[in-house]
Design a protein around this motif. Structure first.
Motif, short mmCIF file in Angstrom:
data_model
loop_
_atom_site.label_atom_id
_atom_site.label_comp_id
_atom_site.label_asym_id
_atom_site.label_seq_id
_atom_site.Cartn_x
_atom_site.Cartn_y
_atom_site.Cartn_z
N MET A 145 -20.18 0.12 0.80
CA MET A 145 -19.73 1.40 1.35
C MET A 145 -18.54 1.93 0.57
O MET A 145 -18.44 3.14 0.29
N GLN A 146 -17.61 1.05 0.15
CA GLN A 146 -16.47 1.49 -0.64
C GLN A 146 -16.92 2.00 -2.01
O GLN A 146 -16.40 2.98 -2.54
N ASP A 147 -17.93 1.33 -2.60
CA ASP A 147 -18.45 1.80 -3.88
C ASP A 147 -19.08 3.19 -3.74
O ASP A 147 -18.92 4.06 -4.61
N ASN A 148 -19.82 3.39 -2.67
CA ASN A 148 -20.42 4.71 -2.45
C ASN A 148 -19.37 5.78 -2.27
O ASN A 148 -19.50 6.90 -2.77
N MET A 149 -18.32 5.46 -1.52
CA MET A 149 -17.24 6.43 -1.32
C MET A 149 -16.53 6.73 -2.63
O MET A 149 -16.08 7.85 -2.88
N ALA A 150 -16.40 5.71 -3.51
CA ALA A 150 -15.76 5.95 -4.81
C ALA A 150 -16.61 6.87 -5.67
O ALA A 150 -16.08 7.65 -6.48
N GLN A 151 -17.90 6.78 -5.52
CA GLN A 151 -18.82 7.65 -6.26
C GLN A 151 -19.03 9.00 -5.59
O GLN A 151 -19.82 9.81 -6.07
N GLY A 152 -18.38 9.24 -4.48
CA GLY A 152 -18.54 10.51 -3.77
C GLY A 152 -19.76 10.56 -2.89
O GLY A 152 -20.24 11.65 -2.55
N LYS A 153 -20.27 9.42 -2.49
CA LYS A 153 -21.45 9.37 -1.65
C LYS A 153 -21.05 8.88 -0.25
O LYS A 153 -20.14 8.08 -0.12
N PHE A 154 -21.79 9.37 0.70
CA PHE A 154 -21.61 8.91 2.09
C PHE A 154 -22.98 8.50 2.60
O PHE A 154 -23.83 9.35 2.88
N VAL A 155 -23.19 7.21 2.67
CA VAL A 155 -24.50 6.65 3.00
C VAL A 155 -24.43 6.03 4.39
O VAL A 155 -23.47 5.31 4.72
N VAL A 156 -25.43 6.31 5.21
CA VAL A 156 -25.55 5.73 6.55
C VAL A 156 -26.89 5.02 6.64
O VAL A 156 -27.82 5.33 5.90
N GLN A 157 -26.97 4.05 7.55
CA GLN A 157 -28.18 3.26 7.73
C GLN A 157 -29.02 3.85 8.84
O GLN A 157 -28.56 4.02 9.97
N ASP A 158 -30.28 4.20 8.51
CA ASP A 158 -31.24 4.67 9.51
C ASP A 158 -31.97 3.45 10.05
O ASP A 158 -32.88 2.92 9.41
N MET A 159 -31.53 2.97 11.21
CA MET A 159 -32.09 1.75 11.78
C MET A 159 -33.54 1.91 12.18
O MET A 159 -34.32 0.97 12.12
N LEU A 160 -33.94 3.12 12.60
CA LEU A 160 -35.30 3.32 13.08
C LEU A 160 -36.31 3.19 11.94
O LEU A 160 -37.35 2.56 12.08
N ASN A 161 -35.98 3.81 10.76
CA ASN A 161 -36.88 3.76 9.61
C ASN A 161 -36.47 2.71 8.59
O ASN A 161 -37.14 2.57 7.56
N ASP A 162 -35.37 1.99 8.80
CA ASP A 162 -34.89 0.90 7.94
C ASP A 162 -34.70 1.40 6.51
O ASP A 162 -35.29 0.87 5.55
N LYS A 163 -33.85 2.43 6.38
CA LYS A 163 -33.54 2.93 5.04
C LYS A 163 -32.17 3.57 5.08
O LYS A 163 -31.66 3.94 6.15
#
Length: 837
Positions: A200-218
């Motif tokens: 998550m810290q790497d994504n934030m350093a790259q300007g990305k905000f990634v969340v986990q979709d538990m229903l579709n597992d992605k």
């Protein structure tokens, strides 16, 4: 002031002369022609914006990241139009191009030499216009449902099924086509929480905000607009930047002059007053249409013909067809109709024997009856206007001359007389009566006269009236007190008279001894008039064979002589103190109220027959009067305590000394009350507790003798209480009165009567409970004795059962005194009853 960049202001058109001046304060990422985000030109602009934010003091909207990091992420995400188009490919793009001023404004914002000081000239004016159609499209861009986001139907469609149910499987659900949604390898190899935090810290350093979709597992990467919407919601602002929270008010014109006031001023006439009725027009149109088609004729419209069917069809109908005049449901139809309820007219009475053309002879009037009827009004006559006549046959009967008049009068009655509907309740009277058990099921109880005890008397004297009666505890003997002053002892089974004592003579001798100067004048009067025995009670203790009797102002203790060898010693020990003269009245009040006098005889059996004193029988058993207690007023009632040592006497006219408690074994008396509360009539002891029941004319007071306090006051509702008795359980009380009532009290329930019984026709003189059986009796001046079944249950939640079972009529009412049955008492062991009168 204009909102800063964090608040994402709405699209607006600014004058060309002020574009450079407003550039630093109104930089928006949604101002391009296509409504997409444009990257910032340089870091100087961002730094300048930060300075402006600090100087102007705009409120923070909840941004959690630094401005530089957020700008870098926006540059990386929004680097090309193709990427944005892919993100919003489902949104309709047929928008009108914005004005040329907006494009010029964007170009000038990209120039590095643009004015970024934020100062305004004196001639500058900011004009804010409503959002354009392109800005409005952005609002609908975010309103995507789950079906719009998953066009191919490859998403997980398990609904609210818990995901932990699929932990042991290689898939996490099923899509809309029924195929399995497999678990992704990237999610499975995501590592533990520490690895996920590093990622998550790497994504934030790259300007990305990634969340986990538990229903579709992605993993889902959020777009800048989605981040902006989340930030605005967290900050408490409106989610859509294009939303105008404070639009300009539009004054709609209603068409009414507001200056004209008043409800009816210049009111127009309604249109219905000068325009023909539409309903009538429709009806006329229908009639004309039917007339044109030949369905009706003018004769039908004018009312000359009521049926438009052909005459041949009318002739086909059977003229002899019968119709029912009364169907039987006319009353139902009248009752079901709307409006006031129909009330049928009362039917005329059916004709009687007087209306017959051959009436019986007793209905034919004589000439005298006809003269009397002529003088009377028709309504007062026995048959009204009709005069019964006899005809030889029916053919000889003519027309009734008053038929028209009677019909007219009936019409007047139906027209003028008001009628009211009375509903009859179809209730079985027997259902209202409580179901009581049969008297045969409640046996045993007294139901017939068995033995009659005849009192001996002289032929010249009147037959004495038995005033009171008492039975021995073993049920072998019975004692009676009469109006001639004698107490007689009877054997119950045989009716044999065993002994008698003249207590009236004993009281008169005592009065002569105390008042010697008046002896010469009072001898004749005392000889003529005897003092009756008004109350008599047998000691309830089986080992104590003695009686107490109330005669005049005295209470006399008698030894019956019916005891055996063992009981005789106990009886003599009980009476020894009173017989020897050892009197121990210690309290001053009691000394003034009562005086104990020992009765000592001089002779043997002769004096005993006269009732002068108690003597010893051949078996050395004490027999006869033992002692005499003289009070200040006439004694009306005496009752024993259950143990047989104490007894109470009541003198209604003695005031505070009306109730006295005496102890026979010690020869002592007590005056429990220092003040009179009404005129005391009766008193009795509780069978097992130290309670004393004292009855006045209308109330019964319950006193605790140990605590010396009143426990309860019972309100009888009677005018004059005449008798009193307590149930063997001690929880119930019956009271008889001279106004024909017998009142039952439940002492645990209330101070008011539980039940009031009013069966007698005259004054009630005595009422008693049976000591062993559930029986109760009441005696009255009407000469009847009523026997009741009175069952008292141990269950406190169950009410007593009181049922009248028998009426005994064996006594005659004295015509001179109008007295009937004066006293009753039950046999202690058998369902027998003794009555006196």
């Amino acid at each position: 002031q204009l909102q800063r960049e964090e608040e994402a202001p709405m699209l607006s058109s600014v004058d060309s002369g002020e574009e450079e001046e407003e550039q630093s304060e109104e930089d928006s990422v949604y101002d391009s022609e296509d409504g997409l985000q444009q990257p910032y030109d340089s870091e100087e602009n961002s730094e300048e914006d930060d300075d402006d934010d600090d100087d102007d003091g705009f409120e923070d909207q909840g941004s959690s990241d630094d401005e530089e990091d957020r700008l870098e992420r926006q540059k990386e995400v929004d680097d090309s139009d193709d990427e944005v188009d892919v993100s919003y490919e489902t949104v309709p793009r047929r928008w009108k191009s914005s004005s040329s001023s907006s494009s010029n404004e964007n170009k000038k914002r990209q120039q590095p030499g643009a004015n970024q000081s934020g100062t305004n000239t004196s001639s500058s004016k900011t004009t804010i216009t409503p959002p354009t159609e392109s800005a409005a499209k952005w609002v609908h861009t975010d309103d995507l449902s789950s079906d719009d986001e998953d066009d191919g139907g490859t998403g997980n469609r398990i609904g609210k099924v818990p995901l932990h149910w699929y932990e042991e499987f290689d898939h996490i659900g099923y899509d809309s086509h029924g195929n399995k949604v497999m678990k992704s390898a990237s999610a499975a190899s995501g590592g533990d929480r520490l690895d996920q935090a590093i990622a998550m810290q790497d994504n934030m350093a790259q300007g990305k905000f990634v969340v986990q979709d538990m229903l579709n597992d992605k993993n889902v990467e959020l777009t800048p607009r989605q981040l902006e919407l989340i930030r605005r919601v967290q900050a408490g602002a409106f989610a859509h930047p294009e939303h105008d929270a404070n639009p300009d008010y539009v004054d709609y014109f209603s068409g009414v002059d507001p200056e004209v006031s008043g409800l009816s001023k210049e009111k127009y006439e309604p249109k219905s007053r000068f325009q023909p009725s539409m309903w009538e027009r429709v009806q006329v149109k229908r009639m004309l249409e039917r007339l044109r088609k030949g369905h009706v004729s003018m004769d039908y419209l004018k009312g000359k013909v009521h049926d438009m069917r052909p005459k041949d069809k009318l002739m086909e109908e059977d003229p002899n067809k019968l119709y029912t005049l009364w169907k039987g449901d006319e009353e139902d139809e009248l009752a079901m109709r709307k409006g006031p309820q129909h009330i049928a007219a009362p039917k005329a009475p059916p004709p009687g024997h007087a209306e017959s053309y051959v009436p019986p002879g007793e209905y034919l009037p004589t000439e005298q009856d006809l003269k009397e009827w002529e003088e009377m009004e028709p309504s007062d006559r026995p048959h009204g206007l009709l005069v019964p006549k006899k005809f030889p046959n029916l053919r000889s009967v003519g027309a009734y001359e008053h038929a028209v008049r009677e019909a007219f009068e009936r019409c007047l009655d139906l027209y003028l007389c008001p009628r009211q509907l009375k509903r009859r309740l179809n209730i079985d009277p027997e259902s209202l009566v409580p179901r009581l058990p049969k008297s045969t099921d409640l046996k045993p109880f007294p139901n017939a006269k068995c033995v009659e005890y005849v009192t001996p008397h002289d032929d010249n004297d009147d037959k004495p009236i038995i005033r009171c009666v008492a039975a021995s505890p073993n049920g072998q003997y019975m004692a009676s007190g009469a109006s001639d002053g004698f107490v007689r002892l009877w054997e119950v089974e045989t009716g044999r008279l065993l002994n008698s004592w003249d207590l009236s003579t004993l009281v008169s001798k005592l009065a002569k001894e105390e008042d010697e100067p008046n002896t010469s004048n009072g001898d004749g009067e005392q000889a003529k008039k005897a003092t009756p025995v008004v109350s008599l009670e047998w000691n309830p203790n089986r080992t104590h064979h003695c009686l107490v009797a109330a005669v005049g102002k005295c209470v006399i203790v008698l030894a019956t002589g019916t005891a055996g060898i063992n009981d005789a010693e106990l009886t003599q020990a009980l009476l020894s103190t009173a017989h020897k003269g050892g009197i121990n009245v210690t309290t001053p009040k009691a000394q003034k109220a009562v005086k104990w006098i020992a009765v000592k005889g001089e002779g043997g059996a002769e004096e005993n027959k006269g009732g002068s004193a108690a003597t010893l029988s051949p078996s050395k058993i004490l027999v006869g009067p033992v002692c005499l207690l003289k009070t200040n007023a006439a004694v009306s009632n005496v009752r024993w305590q259950a143990k047989g040592d104490y007894f109470v006497s009541v003198c209604p006219k003695a005031g505070a000394a009306a109730v006295l408690i005496h102890q026979l074994s010690r020869g002592n008396s007590q005056q429990p009350f220092g003040k009179a509360k009404g005129e005391s009539q009766l008193a009795c002891f509780h069978p097992s507790k130290p309670f004393l029941f004292v009855a006045s004319q209308q109330h019964v007071r319950v006193y605790h003798l140990v605590k010396q306090a009143m426990v309860k006051r019972l309100v009888s509702g009677c005018r004059w209480i005449s008798s009193l008795d307590v149930h063997p359980s001690g929880d119930h009380l019956i009271v008889g009165s001279l106004d024909r009532r017998m009142v039952w009290f439940d002492l645990d329930l209330s101070a008011t009567p539980y039940k009031t019984l009013k069966y007698h026709e005259r004054a009630l003189r005595s009422c008693r409970f049976h000591g062993r059986y559930p029986l109760m009796a009441s005696a009255s001046d009407d000469g009847a004795v009523h026997i009741f079944h009175s069952m008292v249950y141990n269950d406190l939640m169950r009410n007593p059962l009181i049922i009248p079972v028998k009426i005994l009529r064996g006594h005659n009412v004295d015509k001179s005194t109008k007295l009937g049955v004066l006293s009753v008492t039950f046999h202690p062991t058998q369902p027998w009853i003794f009555t006196a009168g």
